[in-house]
Design a protein around this motif. Structure first.
Motif, PDB file in Angstrom:
ATOM      1  N   PRO A  50       0.820  -1.228   0.000  1.00 33.81           N
ATOM      2  CA  PRO A  50       0.000   0.000   0.000  1.00 33.81           C
ATOM      3  C   PRO A  50       0.848   1.270   0.000  1.00 33.81           C
ATOM      4  O   PRO A  50       0.472   2.276  -0.607  1.00 33.81           O
ATOM      5  CB  PRO A  50      -0.821  -0.120   1.287  1.00 33.81           C
ATOM      6  CG  PRO A  50      -0.869  -1.575   1.580  1.00 33.81           C
ATOM      7  CD  PRO A  50       0.453  -2.110   1.132  1.00 33.81           C
ATOM      8  N   HIS A  52       3.713   1.680  -1.450  1.00 30.13           N
ATOM      9  CA  HIS A  52       4.205   1.903  -2.812  1.00 30.13           C
ATOM     10  C   HIS A  52       3.111   2.486  -3.702  1.00 30.13           C
ATOM     11  O   HIS A  52       3.397   3.275  -4.606  1.00 30.13           O
ATOM     12  CB  HIS A  52       4.748   0.607  -3.395  1.00 30.13           C
ATOM     13  CG  HIS A  52       6.114   0.269  -2.911  1.00 30.13           C
ATOM     14  ND1 HIS A  52       7.238   0.947  -3.324  1.00 30.13           N
ATOM     15  CD2 HIS A  52       6.543  -0.653  -2.009  1.00 30.13           C
ATOM     16  CE1 HIS A  52       8.309   0.451  -2.730  1.00 30.13           C
ATOM     17  NE2 HIS A  52       7.911  -0.515  -1.918  1.00 30.13           N
ATOM     18  N   ARG A  53       1.868   2.112  -3.443  1.00 27.03           N
ATOM     19  CA  ARG A  53       0.768   2.710  -4.209  1.00 27.03           C
ATOM     20  C   ARG A  53       0.630   4.196  -3.890  1.00 27.03           C
ATOM     21  O   ARG A  53       0.359   5.015  -4.774  1.00 27.03           O
ATOM     22  CB  ARG A  53      -0.534   1.954  -3.931  1.00 27.03           C
ATOM     23  CG  ARG A  53      -0.548   0.550  -4.531  1.00 27.03           C
ATOM     24  CD  ARG A  53      -1.925  -0.066  -4.511  1.00 27.03           C
ATOM     25  NE  ARG A  53      -2.353  -0.472  -3.178  1.00 27.03           N
ATOM     26  CZ  ARG A  53      -2.099  -1.665  -2.649  1.00 27.03           C
ATOM     27  NH1 ARG A  53      -1.408  -2.570  -3.326  1.00 27.03           N
ATOM     28  NH2 ARG A  53      -2.546  -1.972  -1.447  1.00 27.03           N
ATOM     29  N   GLN A  56       3.388   6.071  -5.664  1.00 19.28           N
ATOM     30  CA  GLN A  56       3.044   6.270  -7.072  1.00 19.28           C
ATOM     31  C   GLN A  56       2.093   7.452  -7.238  1.00 19.28           C
ATOM     32  O   GLN A  56       2.240   8.259  -8.169  1.00 19.28           O
ATOM     33  CB  GLN A  56       2.427   5.000  -7.636  1.00 19.28           C
ATOM     34  CG  GLN A  56       2.228   5.020  -9.142  1.00 19.28           C
ATOM     35  CD  GLN A  56       1.708   3.699  -9.662  1.00 19.28           C
ATOM     36  OE1 GLN A  56       0.624   3.256  -9.298  1.00 19.28           O
ATOM     37  NE2 GLN A  56       2.490   3.049 -10.514  1.00 19.28           N
ATOM     38  N   GLN A  57       1.119   7.572  -6.351  1.00 10.54           N
ATOM     39  CA  GLN A  57       0.207   8.721  -6.385  1.00 10.54           C
ATOM     40  C   GLN A  57       0.971  10.026  -6.219  1.00 10.54           C
ATOM     41  O   GLN A  57       0.744  10.992  -6.951  1.00 10.54           O
ATOM     42  CB  GLN A  57      -0.834   8.600  -5.272  1.00 10.54           C
ATOM     43  CG  GLN A  57      -1.834   7.477  -5.430  1.00 10.54           C
ATOM     44  CD  GLN A  57      -2.780   7.410  -4.247  1.00 10.54           C
ATOM     45  OE1 GLN A  57      -3.195   8.444  -3.700  1.00 10.54           O
ATOM     46  NE2 GLN A  57      -3.113   6.209  -3.820  1.00 10.54           N
ATOM     47  N   SER A 120       2.496   4.292   4.743  1.00  8.15           N
ATOM     48  CA  SER A 120       1.187   3.941   4.190  1.00  8.15           C
ATOM     49  C   SER A 120       0.098   4.922   4.621  1.00  8.15           C
ATOM     50  O   SER A 120      -1.083   4.673   4.386  1.00  8.15           O
ATOM     51  CB  SER A 120       0.798   2.523   4.626  1.00  8.15           C
ATOM     52  OG  SER A 120       0.836   2.396   6.037  1.00  8.15           O
ATOM     53  N   SER A 180       8.323  -3.703 -11.541  1.00  6.43           N
ATOM     54  CA  SER A 180       7.387  -4.599 -10.865  1.00  6.43           C
ATOM     55  C   SER A 180       8.107  -5.876 -10.472  1.00  6.43           C
ATOM     56  O   SER A 180       8.865  -6.439 -11.272  1.00  6.43           O
ATOM     57  CB  SER A 180       6.193  -4.921 -11.758  1.00  6.43           C
ATOM     58  OG  SER A 180       5.413  -3.757 -11.991  1.00  6.43           O
TER      59      SER A 180
END
Length: 254
Positions: A50, A52-53, A56-57, A120, A180
């Motif tokens: 989470p 890493h997501r 990215q945002q 996170s 990835s």
């Protein structure tokens, strides 16, 4: 749960480092305010995907540069992190000594080289960016970058008049803008983790003593393993980051 460890054993520190006022020939615009987010994570940590997501945002926002530093201190849990490097753990340990009284956890983010956050937690990261950028607004240093004749030339300006920061170091991070990795075992077994600006090489370009300084490095030495550079000026060993810029060099990374 967020994993915790003492600096003496397991070290991880995620870092959000704010870098202000970057102007560059290859990237950025004059006096651009840039917040840099350093995230220290492990493929063996269940809360890291989470984070890493979120990274990215953040990378899609204007004025934010992100860096991902994979560490290996959770490898003993049953999965060896495929991108981790020991020197990133040392960087995390040094941050922990300054910001977290020696305790480290994953995912951890350090903002502007000044504030640590749970990697996170987007709200916590946003608050840290806002507060640290306000603190550094009057302390930014000019930074310009150009490529010529196979060399990367960096020009760093003098220390701001009201600033107490008079020394530091110029760093150049060679990164892969996207990568990835599929996790084969451990808490994240079967998951695909998408990295953003994962650091594959961190180069010490030289010292800065508060005066205008020029640096020159061969591009070939920087281009291995990556397709982009993040150039940043950091005070002390690991302190506030006074300038940074993102440079797309068109590398053929591996």
């Amino acid at each position: 749960m967020t994993r915790l460890a003492s600096v003496g054993r397991l070290f991880l520190t995620g870092a959000l480092a704010i870098m202000c006022a970057a102007s560059a020939t290859l990237a950025g615009s004059p006096n651009e305010k840039t917040s840099v987010v350093e995230l220290f994570s492990s493929q063996g940590c269940s809360r890291c995907p989470p984070a890493h997501r979120i990274l990215q945002q953040l990378s899609r926002r204007p004025g934010i540069v992100v860096l991902s530093f994979p560490v290996n201190y959770w490898d003993y849990l049953g999965w060896k992190d495929t991108l981790a490097r020991p020197e990133y753990g040392e960087r995390q340990r040094d941050y922990a000594a300054l910001l977290t009284r020696g305790e480290v956890f994953t995912p951890l983010a350090v903002v502007n080289g000044m504030r640590n956050c749970v990697g996170s937690n987007l709200g916590e990261i946003d608050a840290a960016i806002k507060s640290t950028s306000a603190t550094l607004a009057s302390q930014s240093v000019s930074l310009s970058v150009r490529q010529e004749d196979g060399n990367l030339f960096v020009e760093v300006g003098e220390s701001a008049t009201p600033s107490r920061h008079r020394s530091g170091k110029l760093w150049i991070a060679t990164v892969l803008r996207s990568r990835s990795e599929k996790i084969g075992a451990g808490d994240n077994a079967g998951q695909m983790v998408a990295y953003t600006n994962v650091v594959r090489r961190l180069t010490d370009a030289g010292d800065w003593l508060g005066a205008p300084t020029s640096y020159s490095l061969p591009v070939d030495a920087l281009s291995k393993d990556g397709d982009m550079l993040v150039v940043f000026l950091q005070t002390g060993k690991l302190g506030p980051i006074l300038a940074a810029t993102l440079v797309d060099m068109g590398f053929n990374g591996n």
